[in-house]
Design an enzyme around this catalytic site. Sequence first.
Site, mmCIF file in Angstrom:
data_model
loop_
_atom_site.group_PDB
_atom_site.id
_atom_site.type_symbol
_atom_site.label_atom_id
_atom_site.label_comp_id
_atom_site.label_asym_id
_atom_site.label_seq_id
_atom_site.Cartn_x
_atom_site.Cartn_y
_atom_site.Cartn_z
ATOM 1 N N LYS A 190 14.700 6.559 11.686
ATOM 2 C CA LYS A 190 15.014 7.056 10.342
ATOM 3 C C LYS A 190 16.270 7.713 10.337
ATOM 4 C CE LYS A 190 11.423 5.493 8.120
ATOM 5 N NZ LYS A 190 11.711 4.459 7.034
ATOM 6 N N ARG B 178 0.816 -1.259 0.000
ATOM 7 C CA ARG B 178 -0.033 -0.078 0.197
ATOM 8 C C ARG B 178 0.908 1.323 -0.066
ATOM 9 N NH1 ARG B 178 -0.830 2.056 5.122
ATOM 10 N NH2 ARG B 178 -2.825 2.839 4.618
ATOM 11 N N SER C 51 13.527 9.357 5.435
ATOM 12 C CA SER C 51 12.241 10.153 6.025
ATOM 13 C C SER C 51 13.098 11.305 6.174
ATOM 14 C CB SER C 51 11.405 9.750 6.957
ATOM 15 O OG SER C 51 10.505 10.754 7.405
ATOM 16 N N ILE D 6 4.139 13.853 1.654
ATOM 17 C CA ILE D 6 3.721 13.236 0.441
ATOM 18 C C ILE D 6 2.121 12.944 0.136
ATOM 19 C CG2 ILE D 6 3.801 11.180 -1.334
ATOM 20 C CD1 ILE D 6 6.544 13.121 -0.949
ATOM 21 N N TYR E 100 10.368 6.872 16.017
ATOM 22 C CA TYR E 100 10.367 7.002 14.516
ATOM 23 C C TYR E 100 11.599 7.990 14.031
ATOM 24 C CZ TYR E 100 8.768 8.195 9.718
ATOM 25 O OH TYR E 100 8.813 8.296 8.241
ATOM 26 N N VAL F 251 8.342 -8.240 8.240
ATOM 27 C CA VAL F 251 9.875 -7.930 8.293
ATOM 28 C C VAL F 251 10.551 -8.140 9.603
ATOM 29 C CG1 VAL F 251 9.648 -6.412 6.163
ATOM 30 C CG2 VAL F 251 9.645 -5.463 8.124
ATOM 31 N N ASN G 75 11.464 -0.420 2.310
ATOM 32 C CA ASN G 75 10.478 0.595 2.245
ATOM 33 C C ASN G 75 9.531 0.300 3.419
ATOM 34 O OD1 ASN G 75 8.401 2.956 1.190
ATOM 35 N ND2 ASN G 75 7.153 0.926 1.195
#
Length: 238
Positions: free
Chosen positions: A154, A11, A137, A182, A150, A60, A86
Site C-alpha cells: 500500500k 464485495r 490504505s 471502515i 500489505y 487481476v 480497488n
Amino acid sequence: MASILITGSGRRLGRGLALNYALKGWNVILHYNNSNEIAYHTLKEIKSIGVNATIFQADVKNFDDFKAGFERILNDIEYPEVLVNNAAIYPSSRNLSNTDEWLWDEVMNTNLKAYFLISKLFSEKAKTGSRVINIASLGAFQIWKGRIPYNVSKAGVIQLTKALAKDLAPKISVNSVSPGSIDIENEAPTDGLALKVENIPMKRYGNIKDVFDAVYFFSTASSYITGQNINVDGGYYL
C-alpha cells in the site's frame, strides 16, 4: 452519461462504490474475481437504478485474462472515463519468519503490480480528462504487526500514484484515497483493522459513503488536482 470501471467490485468497498456511482447516474463496469453471486446481485441492483452496467470476471494477477475480459465488455458499454483500482487482498497476520516468497508475491502482484498494469491498459485509449483513482490504505503510512507485505504494497500504491500522475499528465489525472477503519454494513470488520473509536478524533468509524465522497471528489474535481492522496480516517493519522 459518464462511465466508470471499478476493480474488485464484487464485495465490500468495491460493491459500495459501484452502487453509489450508479445512484449518481454513472454507467458502471463491474470487475470481480471470486465473489460471483454477490457481484451479479450488485449488477442487478445497479441496473434497477436505471443506468447501464456490465460485468466481467478475471484474476487481476493474470493480466492477459483481465485485458481480454475488459476488451470483451467494451462491446456493451462505452469506454470508461474513470478507473478505480480497488482489488486487493489482506492476508492473515504473519511475522517475518512466517512470510514466505509466495505470500509476498501474491500480495505485491494483487495490490501493486495489478494497479500498474491496469492503469497502463486504461491509459492507452482513455480520452483527455480521464481519471485514475487508486485505493490505498492508512496502512501505507503505518506499520501494523504481522502485515509486512500489505503495508509495503500500500505504500507502493501511494508512490505509484505519484509516478503515474507525473507520467500521464496532462492527459489523465491520478490520485489515491486511503481509508482507515471502515464499518461496512452487514459485514464483520476485517481482522486487525478495527481501531478503538475513542482513538479516532471524529469518534466514529468510517463508512462506505465517507470513502465514496473522497473517490467521487477525485472523479469530478478539476483535473489540475493530481498526484494527491486523501486519508479517510476520521483524523486518526493526526
